[in-house]
Scaffold this motif. Structure first.
Motif, PDB file in Angstrom:
ATOM      1  N   ARG A  36       0.836  -1.215   0.000  1.00  0.00           N
ATOM      2  CA  ARG A  36       0.000   0.000   0.000  1.00  0.00           C
ATOM      3  C   ARG A  36       0.861   1.251   0.000  1.00  0.00           C
ATOM      4  O   ARG A  36       0.572   2.230  -0.691  1.00  0.00           O
ATOM      5  CB  ARG A  36      -0.911   0.032   1.241  1.00  0.00           C
ATOM      6  CG  ARG A  36      -1.999  -1.009   1.224  1.00  0.00           C
ATOM      7  CD  ARG A  36      -3.084  -0.725   2.261  1.00  0.00           C
ATOM      8  NE  ARG A  36      -2.633  -0.694   3.643  1.00  0.00           N
ATOM      9  CZ  ARG A  36      -2.453  -1.757   4.422  1.00  0.00           C
ATOM     10  NH1 ARG A  36      -2.622  -2.974   3.947  1.00  0.00           N
ATOM     11  NH2 ARG A  36      -2.088  -1.623   5.679  1.00  0.00           N
ATOM     12  N   TYR A  39       2.248   1.672  -3.382  1.00  0.00           N
ATOM     13  CA  TYR A  39       1.165   2.101  -4.274  1.00  0.00           C
ATOM     14  C   TYR A  39       0.928   3.609  -4.131  1.00  0.00           C
ATOM     15  O   TYR A  39       0.792   4.325  -5.124  1.00  0.00           O
ATOM     16  CB  TYR A  39      -0.105   1.322  -3.927  1.00  0.00           C
ATOM     17  CG  TYR A  39      -1.313   1.686  -4.748  1.00  0.00           C
ATOM     18  CD1 TYR A  39      -1.665   0.955  -5.883  1.00  0.00           C
ATOM     19  CD2 TYR A  39      -2.134   2.760  -4.388  1.00  0.00           C
ATOM     20  CE1 TYR A  39      -2.781   1.284  -6.635  1.00  0.00           C
ATOM     21  CE2 TYR A  39      -3.251   3.103  -5.135  1.00  0.00           C
ATOM     22  CZ  TYR A  39      -3.571   2.364  -6.255  1.00  0.00           C
ATOM     23  OH  TYR A  39      -4.673   2.704  -7.000  1.00  0.00           O
ATOM     24  N   THR A  80      -1.602  -5.426  -6.246  1.00  0.00           N
ATOM     25  CA  THR A  80      -2.677  -4.769  -5.515  1.00  0.00           C
ATOM     26  C   THR A  80      -3.412  -3.764  -6.390  1.00  0.00           C
ATOM     27  O   THR A  80      -2.902  -3.312  -7.413  1.00  0.00           O
ATOM     28  CB  THR A  80      -2.133  -4.068  -4.252  1.00  0.00           C
ATOM     29  OG1 THR A  80      -3.220  -3.653  -3.452  1.00  0.00           O
ATOM     30  CG2 THR A  80      -1.273  -2.860  -4.587  1.00  0.00           C
ATOM     31  N   CYS A  82      -6.576  -0.484  -5.666  1.00  0.00           N
ATOM     32  CA  CYS A  82      -7.444   0.234  -4.737  1.00  0.00           C
ATOM     33  C   CYS A  82      -8.838   0.310  -5.357  1.00  0.00           C
ATOM     34  O   CYS A  82      -8.983   0.680  -6.523  1.00  0.00           O
ATOM     35  CB  CYS A  82      -6.875   1.629  -4.502  1.00  0.00           C
ATOM     36  SG  CYS A  82      -7.710   2.536  -3.201  1.00  0.00           S
ATOM     37  N   TYR A  92      -8.388  -2.277  -0.554  1.00  0.00           N
ATOM     38  CA  TYR A  92      -7.316  -2.783  -1.413  1.00  0.00           C
ATOM     39  C   TYR A  92      -7.503  -4.278  -1.598  1.00  0.00           C
ATOM     40  O   TYR A  92      -7.777  -4.994  -0.632  1.00  0.00           O
ATOM     41  CB  TYR A  92      -5.937  -2.564  -0.781  1.00  0.00           C
ATOM     42  CG  TYR A  92      -5.375  -1.176  -0.894  1.00  0.00           C
ATOM     43  CD1 TYR A  92      -4.601  -0.802  -1.991  1.00  0.00           C
ATOM     44  CD2 TYR A  92      -5.587  -0.247   0.110  1.00  0.00           C
ATOM     45  CE1 TYR A  92      -4.059   0.471  -2.078  1.00  0.00           C
ATOM     46  CE2 TYR A  92      -5.042   1.030   0.029  1.00  0.00           C
ATOM     47  CZ  TYR A  92      -4.283   1.379  -1.070  1.00  0.00           C
ATOM     48  OH  TYR A  92      -3.741   2.634  -1.152  1.00  0.00           O
TER      49      TYR A  92
END
Lengths: 139, 139, 139, 139
Positions: A36, A39, A80, A82, A92
């Motif tokens: 995350r 990202y 991943t 979102c 996510y």
């Protein structure tokens, strides 16, 4: 990886293994967080930039399914994206892979709060738009 | 334990083991912290009470020697005492035991800082006196 | 706690907090494991006894929902029960509470494997019966 | 970095911070291990290769001095070298830097044991020579 727009690699540390000789299942929860952060660095100037604007992101749910054991020093790829960004909440989704094998998959849910009051606050428009752009361009 | 006035027990968690089948060496650093928190609860109203008075305690040094491996689900006893309290600095000494065997020993050094500025600030008199009393009464 | 037969307490360590000032969400995954180990100690002679009989227990799924933040030095009560024991698979359900407030809830799923081959192997009859007895007597 | 021949970078994870808003001091112990693993990959075919030859490397001592706080998402450079290789024992020295500032320094000591018996066993000649070559060529 179909549908998942972004990936980051994680190398399994010896400290992340356990006496079963495999990566401990709680280590995966940390790797999702690493993904995350990567990202947001790619798509939104970094998690710290969000915090600096007075927003804190809480984790409200974690779900992980483990399909294969993972071992010390292996490189895992965490895919991943979102999704479901609405109001103060978003999700996510993840797939953790080693080569072409799936090791784990799952999702985490999050809520944005004001850094001072810890009250729910809408995801700022600039962030919502940045993520929408990132996800639509990768589809 | 000669000279060390206080002890707290720690049960080794599965997550704290590694692929060697033993407790990972970094886990001990966390257990020393658990012992310090228990020590301050007994002797100074708790670490949170110190933080609530505007003081943060930093760790400036860790030294640990490992004498024996420790294993999942074992109960270790962490003996400790607080020494060398001067100005903004103090030291904890430790012996980690399993039954009558020594598993590890070492020390940590600490500095007190102001919670707002993170500048060094003297250990408050009330805390210094509390610790001095605790250590002299246990001698 | 309605339906959940067993509880164990966990004191939040400073190392388990993060820069949001709260317990990191991955810490909860470790606490669920602590509760499972305590459950097996009460009901089945301990997890190590199971391993000593040639069985390893893998975690195949984790789901956790976080309802409230938890803080350094708080004592949390992890309520749990073992359910759905069939073949080589079973489930634990959890509620994590602070006083009368729910902090988190969720479940983990597990599979038993042979310690040498890591192939699925049925939960041994002695363990299945022990757990069935524990859960029926607590209902 | 004068005298230290090898470096590896570590990015500070959110899970590695604590409620003081800084990287927890135990996290550094894990980063030193990451540096050793990277060092052995460069210089000796990897730590797993050593394990595959029937050798396990234990940590017998850790000493770390913390000079500056480190924060979430910062990149730290861990400089290291292997020294004092004699019989079954050797030492790693470290400096952890952020840009041109020193964040921490210290050393760890290790012993090689036979993987089956966990008895001390001399560092194999091939490994001792590989490390000697690496260190002399970098001097």
């Amino acid at each position: 990886m179909e549908g998942l727009s972004f990936s980051t690699d994680v190398r399994i540390r010896f400290a992340e293994t356990d006496a079963q000789g495999i990566a401990h299942h709680a280590s995966f929860v940390v790797w999702l967080e690493v993904a995350r952060v990567a990202y947001l660095e790619r798509n939104a100037g970094g998690y710290q930039a969000i915090r600096d604007r007075g927003i804190e992101v809480l984790t409200t749910e974690v779900r992980l399914r483990y399909h294969r054991a993972a071992y010390f020093d292996e490189t895992l790829t965490v895919w991943t994206r979102c999704t479901d960004l609405r109001g103060a909440r978003f999700t996510y989704e993840y797939r953790v892979e080693r080569g072409d094998k799936i090791v784990a998959d799952g999702y985490t849910r999050h809520a944005t709060v004001d850094r001072e009051t810890y009250r729910p606050t809408r995801v700022p428009a600039w962030l919502a738009e940045t993520i929408a752009t990132a996800e639509s361009s990768s589809a």
